[in-house]
Design an enzyme around this catalytic site. Sequence first.
Site: not given
Ligand code: NAP
Length: 267
Positions: A155, A159
Amino acid sequence: MSKNSKGRALVTGASAGIGAAYAQRLAERGHDLLLVARDRARLAALAACLQAEYGVDVDILPADLTVAKERARVEARLAGDAGIDMLVNNAGMAVKGSLVEAGLDQLEQMITLNVLASARLAGCAAKAFAAKGRGTIVNLTSILALAPEQFNGVYSGTKAFLLNLSISLQQELAPLGVRVQAVLPGATRTEIWDRSGTDVPEDILMEVGHMVDAALAGLDLGELITIPALPDMRDFEAYTRARQNLAPFLSGRLPAERYGVQVESTP
Ligand SMILES: NC(=O)c1ccc[n+]([C@@H]2O[C@H](COP(=O)([O-])OP(=O)(O)OC[C@H]3O[C@@H](n4cnc5c(N)ncnc54)[C@H](OP(=O)(O)O)[C@@H]3O)[C@@H](O)[C@H]2O)c1
């Protein structure tokens, strides 16, 4: 396009979490939107809500970005729709456990989404935006790009890939009028934790709206790299300087003396 549109932003992973928060904040700022994720019903509900609330035009494009055929539809729209001038490259996933514990198929799916799909969409946007001399690419990476000791290395590696890509893309695209921003969230309250079955301590969780507001403020400030939780950006600048100071010494004709390699002298 809506009447006073500020251009159309394509947001991936817009059905939940950080992507949905970006969609709401960008609509509030007057951007039309193209929302991408797998869950059509959630995208449609969000689109209807944002259109009603902010009077912007919101289109949806349901697609699984790990499936080449479905991803191609998103790439085609990005390449062919001259109204799109912003990509929020956000869709991503994490997996439970360490490299040894996680399933290999899950790791492959994560690499396909976080690396392959993100790189293809960034490449596609880079070409389209460079051709018209304007546009913005926002890549959602993570503080784990800087802290590989803290989580599953696949992971954090995905990133780190996006961070490197952003720094290099910015160099390439700035002279062509295109902006790049890498956003490095720390732990943020979204579904990613439940989806990946990972526990996170409450006391370090940032609310998603706060994270996205900080990221957009960083964009307004012209930052290439935005780290919403980092109290003093000078610490990151010192890290960058230290890294860049290594550059002149990283390639050379001979191995470093400490390795004791015998080198025959050339005539
Ligand atoms: N939350 C954290 O703590 C955090 C920290 C650092 C970085 N990030 C990064 O921020 C970004 C967003 O994360 P989040 O926390 O908002 O996650 P999340 O709440 O799990 O949302 C993920 C989003 O991506 C979509 N998705 C997942 N698999 C997909 C696929 N195969 N094709 C198309 N869409 C897909 C999901 O929608 P569907 O299920 O409808 O497809 C959802 O809209 C990610 O890149 C993550 O690595 C998050």
